[in-house]
Design a protein around this motif. Structure first.
Motif, PDB file in Angstrom:
ATOM      1  N   PRO A 141       0.800  -1.226   0.000  1.00 11.87           N
ATOM      2  CA  PRO A 141       0.000   0.000   0.000  1.00 11.87           C
ATOM      3  C   PRO A 141       0.837   1.281   0.000  1.00 11.87           C
ATOM      4  O   PRO A 141       0.347   2.342  -0.404  1.00 11.87           O
ATOM      5  CB  PRO A 141      -0.842  -0.114   1.275  1.00 11.87           C
ATOM      6  N   ALA A 142       2.088   1.182   0.410  1.00 16.01           N
ATOM      7  CA  ALA A 142       2.938   2.377   0.423  1.00 16.01           C
ATOM      8  C   ALA A 142       3.422   2.752  -0.973  1.00 16.01           C
ATOM      9  O   ALA A 142       3.573   3.930  -1.295  1.00 16.01           O
ATOM     10  CB  ALA A 142       4.135   2.158   1.345  1.00 16.01           C
ATOM     11  N   THR A 143       3.644   1.741  -1.817  1.00 22.36           N
ATOM     12  CA  THR A 143       4.170   1.992  -3.157  1.00 22.36           C
ATOM     13  C   THR A 143       3.164   1.656  -4.256  1.00 22.36           C
ATOM     14  O   THR A 143       3.373   2.035  -5.410  1.00 22.36           O
ATOM     15  CB  THR A 143       5.432   1.160  -3.407  1.00 22.36           C
ATOM     16  N   ASN A 318      -0.823   7.428  -5.854  1.00 22.24           N
ATOM     17  CA  ASN A 318      -0.129   6.812  -6.992  1.00 22.24           C
ATOM     18  C   ASN A 318       1.372   6.995  -6.828  1.00 22.24           C
ATOM     19  O   ASN A 318       1.902   8.083  -7.018  1.00 22.24           O
ATOM     20  CB  ASN A 318      -0.616   7.408  -8.321  1.00 22.24           C
ATOM     21  N   ARG A 319       2.055   5.909  -6.465  1.00 23.30           N
ATOM     22  CA  ARG A 319       3.479   5.996  -6.148  1.00 23.30           C
ATOM     23  C   ARG A 319       4.326   4.988  -6.905  1.00 23.30           C
ATOM     24  O   ARG A 319       5.549   4.939  -6.709  1.00 23.30           O
ATOM     25  CB  ARG A 319       3.682   5.766  -4.634  1.00 23.30           C
ATOM     26  N   GLY A 365      -6.719   1.525   2.626  1.00 22.74           N
ATOM     27  CA  GLY A 365      -7.314   2.143   3.799  1.00 22.74           C
ATOM     28  C   GLY A 365      -8.382   3.158   3.478  1.00 22.74           C
ATOM     29  O   GLY A 365      -8.780   3.941   4.345  1.00 22.74           O
ATOM     30  N   LEU A 366      -8.887   3.127   2.246  1.00 26.65           N
ATOM     31  CA  LEU A 366      -9.888   4.101   1.810  1.00 26.65           C
ATOM     32  C   LEU A 366     -11.304   3.540   1.846  1.00 26.65           C
ATOM     33  O   LEU A 366     -12.254   4.232   1.466  1.00 26.65           O
ATOM     34  CB  LEU A 366      -9.563   4.576   0.385  1.00 26.65           C
ATOM     35  N   GLY A 367     -11.433   2.298   2.288  1.00 30.94           N
ATOM     36  CA  GLY A 367     -12.761   1.698   2.393  1.00 30.94           C
ATOM     37  C   GLY A 367     -13.439   1.598   1.043  1.00 30.94           C
ATOM     38  O   GLY A 367     -12.796   1.532  -0.009  1.00 30.94           O
TER      39      GLY A 367
END
Length: 393
Positions: A141-143, A318-319, A365-367
């Motif tokens: 989720p971080a990248t 967006n990463r 984590g945006l549901g």
């Protein structure tokens, strides 16, 4: 590579005369006049069921043959393996049910958290119906990068379904690398190319996709769906069909009479794309040149957009190192739906939601409500970006 003349391109889209700044292309692009003209011509000319006896029959047959050739050129695929349907979702359900006839308990199907639900739920439902096991490939989720597909493969894997580019955050997984691992495990690879095809050159055979699905209405065409596969692979599958319907590939996968007007529009959309570059040659060469020009243009505009958003301190999701010009973001203390509504009141169309990428939205984590998505298109320009940033400010 020529300088991209966005003003000349914009002049070919009647919808832009309304004045909105369109960042809603990932949900469906605007349509150039030549595509609308092609649809109208097919509907107003004499047409009949396909055949070669009357002018009306020949017109219908030519439209289908030309559409298969156009999509073959766009995707680097064999025209004899181009299947048309109502939508990518419908086609994927059809192929899932067909492939599942050879699955059973102990077999495994892999889907990813990054995908649109149209490349998840059909496979989940098909697996559940025959007692096969579903395995999930997660992403960071971080990248927003997918983890290694090797972690979920085994000798029991029958099929892997993966996106060519996330419609939510734009992440472009390394499909050739995934294909090599999937095929080494003896499995098939089904690629959702709906979002990818609008923003990058596609070569289905080179990327190693056994099936590649896309939607012409994402790249200036009408609302229909396409799956590209090798004719030999299609010939090995036995879909459910009406008894008098032809058993010829690819027609055996196309239920009922094809929408000739939509296929005529699809050919026009591919020809429009082929005309956006400067190379003189066959249509495939012109498409590759056009898409290279578009990628460079959209990348520059994406940098402008991301820098503007980062300057406002919004949270941007967006990463990935390789991504399409698609930005998902939220503003602390603001409901994303309210942000989208406020932008719409300023003539900026940047909707909010999970956009059917429900698993990805939840994993971030945006549901189920997601965030605001701003997608660039070849008709986007710097004034559109400035309007979005000013509206957010």
């Amino acid at each position: 590579m020529a300088v991209f003349d966005v003003a000349a391109v914009r002049d070919q889209f009647p919808a832009l005369a309304e004045g909105a700044a369109h960042f809603d292309g990932p949900g469906g692009s605007q349509t150039p006049q030549v595509v609308a003209d092609a649809v109208a011509a097919a509907m107003t000319g004499a047409i009949a069921n396909r055949g070669r006896n009357t002018p009306a029959e020949r017109r219908a047959d030519d439209i289908v043959v030309q559409a298969r050739a156009a999509m073959g050129d766009l995707l680097g695929a064999d025209p004899g393996g181009i299947v048309f349907g109502r939508s990518m979702t419908q086609l994927t359900y059809d192929f899932a049910r067909t492939l599942a006839k050879d699955w059973g308990p102990g077999d495994e199907i892999v889907v990813t958290r990054l995908d649109h639900d149209a490349n998840i739920r059909p496979w989940v439902h098909a697996a559940e119906a025959v007692g096969a096991t579903v395995r999930w490939l997660e992403f960071d989720p971080a990248t927003t990068e997918l983890y290694d597909v090797a972690d979920v493969l085994s000798e029991r894997t029958r099929l892997v379904a993966v996106t060519g580019a996330s419609n939510l955050v734009g992440t472009r997984p390394d499909i050739p690398a995934i294909a090599a691992r999937v095929h080494a495990a003896g499995a098939l690879l089904y690629v959702d190319g709906v979002h990818l095809t609008a923003h990058a050159s596609v070569d289905v055979r080179a990327m190693g996709a056994d099936f590649f699905a896309c939607s012409p209405y994402k790249f200036f065409g009408p609302h229909c769906g396409v799956v590209a596969a090798s004719p030999d692979l299609l010939a090995s599958l036995r879909p459910d069909k009406l008894l008098p319907a032809t058993d010829v590939v690819p027609e055996r996968f196309e239920l009922g009479t094809l929408p000739y007007e939509l296929l005529a529009g699809t050919t026009a959309a591919v020809n429009f794309i082929a005309g956006l570059g400067t190379v003189v040659g066959d249509r495939r060469a012109r498409i590759l040149d056009s898409m290279a020009t578009l990628e460079a243009y959209e990348h520059g505009l994406l940098t402008l957009l991301e820098n503007g958003l980062d300057g406002l301190g919004v949270t941007r999701y967006n990463r990935a190192a390789d991504r399409t010009p698609t930005v998902l973001f939220s503003i602390e203390g603001r409901e994303s739906a309210d942000v989208a509504k406020a932008l719409a009141e300023r003539g900026v169309n940047a909707p909010a939601g999970s956009f059917y990428a429900l698993e990805a939205s939840r994993h971030l984590g945006l549901g189920d409500t997601g965030a605001v998505r701003a997608g660039l298109a070849p008709y986007s320009d710097h004034t559109d970006v400035e309007r979005l940033i000013d509206g957010l400010r």
